[in-house]
Scaffold this active site. Structure first.
Site, mmCIF file in Angstrom:
data_model
loop_
_atom_site.group_PDB
_atom_site.id
_atom_site.type_symbol
_atom_site.label_atom_id
_atom_site.label_comp_id
_atom_site.label_asym_id
_atom_site.label_seq_id
_atom_site.Cartn_x
_atom_site.Cartn_y
_atom_site.Cartn_z
ATOM 1 N N ARG A 1 0.852 -1.220 -0.100
ATOM 2 C CA ARG A 1 0.106 -0.033 0.011
ATOM 3 C C ARG A 1 0.920 1.146 0.148
ATOM 4 O O ARG A 1 1.695 1.510 0.914
ATOM 5 C CB ARG A 1 -0.849 -0.072 1.285
ATOM 6 C CG ARG A 1 -1.699 1.356 1.458
ATOM 7 C CD ARG A 1 -2.825 1.382 2.437
ATOM 8 N NE ARG A 1 -4.002 0.738 2.049
ATOM 9 C CZ ARG A 1 -5.037 0.467 2.503
ATOM 10 N NH1 ARG A 1 -5.272 1.476 3.621
ATOM 11 N NH2 ARG A 1 -6.069 -0.189 2.020
ATOM 12 N N HIS B 1 -7.533 0.902 -6.503
ATOM 13 C CA HIS B 1 -7.504 0.036 -5.111
ATOM 14 C C HIS B 1 -8.123 -1.219 -5.737
ATOM 15 O O HIS B 1 -9.192 -1.528 -5.414
ATOM 16 C CB HIS B 1 -8.650 0.764 -4.032
ATOM 17 C CG HIS B 1 -8.572 -0.056 -2.731
ATOM 18 N ND1 HIS B 1 -7.462 -1.028 -2.623
ATOM 19 C CD2 HIS B 1 -9.055 0.357 -1.751
ATOM 20 C CE1 HIS B 1 -7.776 -1.305 -1.320
ATOM 21 N NE2 HIS B 1 -8.734 -0.400 -0.631
ATOM 22 N N GLN C 1 -9.785 -4.129 -3.391
ATOM 23 C CA GLN C 1 -11.115 -3.806 -2.865
ATOM 24 C C GLN C 1 -12.093 -3.996 -4.169
ATOM 25 O O GLN C 1 -13.217 -4.499 -3.762
ATOM 26 C CB GLN C 1 -11.034 -2.234 -2.715
ATOM 27 C CG GLN C 1 -12.310 -1.915 -1.968
ATOM 28 C CD GLN C 1 -12.790 -2.486 -0.877
ATOM 29 O OE1 GLN C 1 -12.226 -2.426 0.417
ATOM 30 N NE2 GLN C 1 -13.893 -3.050 -0.462
ATOM 31 N N ASP D 1 -17.635 6.274 -1.559
ATOM 32 C CA ASP D 1 -16.433 6.291 -0.934
ATOM 33 C C ASP D 1 -16.248 7.573 -0.310
ATOM 34 O O ASP D 1 -16.861 8.630 -0.621
ATOM 35 C CB ASP D 1 -15.232 5.761 -1.957
ATOM 36 C CG ASP D 1 -13.796 5.767 -1.178
ATOM 37 O OD1 ASP D 1 -13.835 5.700 -0.017
ATOM 38 O OD2 ASP D 1 -12.898 6.037 -1.788
ATOM 39 N N CYS E 1 -16.383 1.021 0.567
ATOM 40 C CA CYS E 1 -15.154 0.149 0.759
ATOM 41 C C CYS E 1 -14.543 0.244 2.413
ATOM 42 O O CYS E 1 -14.048 -0.491 2.803
ATOM 43 C CB CYS E 1 -14.017 0.568 0.104
ATOM 44 S SG CYS E 1 -13.404 2.329 0.214
HETATM 45 N N1 NVA Z 1 -10.407 6.621 -1.328
HETATM 46 C C1 NVA Z 1 -9.892 5.944 -0.085
HETATM 47 C C2 NVA Z 1 -9.959 4.564 0.206
HETATM 48 C C3 NVA Z 1 -9.685 3.985 1.436
HETATM 49 C C4 NVA Z 1 -9.668 2.576 1.527
HETATM 50 C C5 NVA Z 1 -8.375 6.507 0.436
HETATM 51 O O1 NVA Z 1 -7.633 6.297 -0.503
HETATM 52 O O2 NVA Z 1 -8.223 6.927 1.580
HETATM 53 N N1 CP Z 2 -11.210 -0.416 2.393
HETATM 54 C C1 CP Z 2 -9.949 -0.524 2.795
HETATM 55 O O1 CP Z 2 -8.921 -0.548 2.214
HETATM 56 O O2 CP Z 2 -9.716 -0.426 4.090
HETATM 57 P P1 CP Z 2 -8.329 -0.135 4.902
HETATM 58 O O3 CP Z 2 -7.921 1.214 4.558
HETATM 59 O O4 CP Z 2 -8.962 -0.264 6.464
HETATM 60 O O5 CP Z 2 -7.513 -1.217 4.494
#
Ligand code: NVA
Ligand code: CP
Length: 326
Positions: free
Chosen positions: A117, A144, A147, A243, A283
């Site tokens: 990540r 992502h 997900q 989201d 998500c």
């Molecule tokens: N769009 C969000 C997804 C979190 C799982 C982010 O990148 O923070």
């Molecule tokens: N949806 C998701 O990726 O959650 P986290 O940020 O908790 O891993």
């Protein structure tokens, strides 16, 4: 785990369209079987997973916070017989600026796969280019894909199986330029979905991702469309997804984002225009009263807890696909 010297190229999962439609379909079908087998007991699950990892370790690298991704990859690797090794940027040399290529060269000699990540998609591509073991995108600023694989699994489950995915109308409301929007476009196109992104004009998807998704959709019978009215996106939709309006790293923009995104909040009133029985995806983490009302998130249309659980099953199937038998 590779030794020094050239070897066959590994399969990576950096983008949703790194899986062909047939591969995505097979991964989702395996995920459904793994989920059913897990519910029936471990003894039934083991032959399906073919001891994909054996005793091999898998590196889980996190440059950004995570609950679901960290948990589901940790549990998934354990259930496949492997050993998860978590490395946080804050406590590693990656976080101090060690070159990604050097990190890849060190990791690939010790682990069976690298799950990362991070922020820049380009960084992930550098990691993959220097790794002879599979690299998996656990979220970047651009995409992502793990997900959305879980989301497709959830839609398949609720709509009668993987074969029911093509032709499904999925409306995503919110930030059209974030990782979830982009992965719905690409992953949805691979699955033959009709994906509509409802977003303010200044938050349109990356044109390159949109063009790639359009090309994939043309081959799968799906479609992708960007609209700027929430009602238009949701009209007749089988699935409505949203989201956070403020992704990780965008916290300073939280104030200025509230007004333009407000018309795209997923509420019961908005869902009145969706198809009867439409389900809602998010998500998580969710911000009740902003992108989704508490009534919707905690109500009967919400598929979000299945969606969160399905991270585990989808990622186990993905790892089996990428790694093959031990
Ligand atoms: N769009 C969000 C997804 C979190 C799982 C982010 O990148 O923070
Ligand atoms: N949806 C998701 O990726 O959650 P986290 O940020 O908790 O891993």
């Amino acid at each position: 785990m590779s030794a020094a010297g050239p070897g066959p190229s590994p399969r990576h999962f950096l983008r949703d369209d790194d899986l062909t439609p047939a591969e995505q379909s097979a991964v989702l079908a395996l995920a459904l079987r793994l989920k059913a087998a897990r519910a029936a007991g471990e003894a039934h699950e083991r032959p399906l997973a073919s001891a994909a990892l054996g005793p091999r370790p898998v590196a889980l690298l996190f440059d950004k916070p995570s609950t679901r991704t960290r948990l589901s990859f940790t549990v998934g690797v354990l259930e496949l017989g492997g050993h998860p090794v978590t490395v946080d940027a804050a406590t590693s040399q990656v976080g101090r600026g060690e070159p990604v290529a050097d990190t890849a060269r060190v990791l690939e000699r010790q682990v069976a796969a690298i799950v990362w990540r991070t922020g820049a998609q380009e960084g992930l591509e550098v990691m993959a280019a220097h790794s002879r073991v599979p690299v998996v995108n656990a979220l970047t600023d651009l995409l992502h894909p793990c997900q959305v694989l879980a989301d497709l699994l959830t839609v398949a489950e609720h709509r009668g199986g993987v074969a029911a995915l093509p032709g499904t109308v999925l409306a995503y409301l919110g930030d059209g330029a974030n990782n979830m929007a982009h992965s719905y476009l690409l992953g949805g196109a691979v699955a033959g979905l009709h994906v509509r992104v409802g977003t303010p004009p200044e938050h349109r998807p990356d044109p390159r991702v949109l063009a790639d998704a359009q090309a994939v959709a043309a081959a799968t019978g799906g479609s992708v469309r960007v609209v700027h009215r929430a009602e238009e996106a949701v009209e007749g939709a089988d699935v409505v997804a949203t989201d956070t309006w403020v992704s990780m790293g965008q916290e300073a923009e939280a104030g200025e984002r509230a007004a333009p995104f407000a018309p795209f909040a997923v509420t019961e009133a908005l869902l009145a225009g969706a198809a009867p029985g439409a389900g809602v995806l998010h998500c998580l983490p969710a911000y009740r009263g902003r992108e989704v009302s508490a009534e919707v998130l905690d109500g009967p249309r919400s598929w979000v807890w299945d969606e969160a659980e399905n991270r585990l099953h989808a990622q186990k199937a993905l790892l089996v696909h990428l790694l093959g038998p031990a």
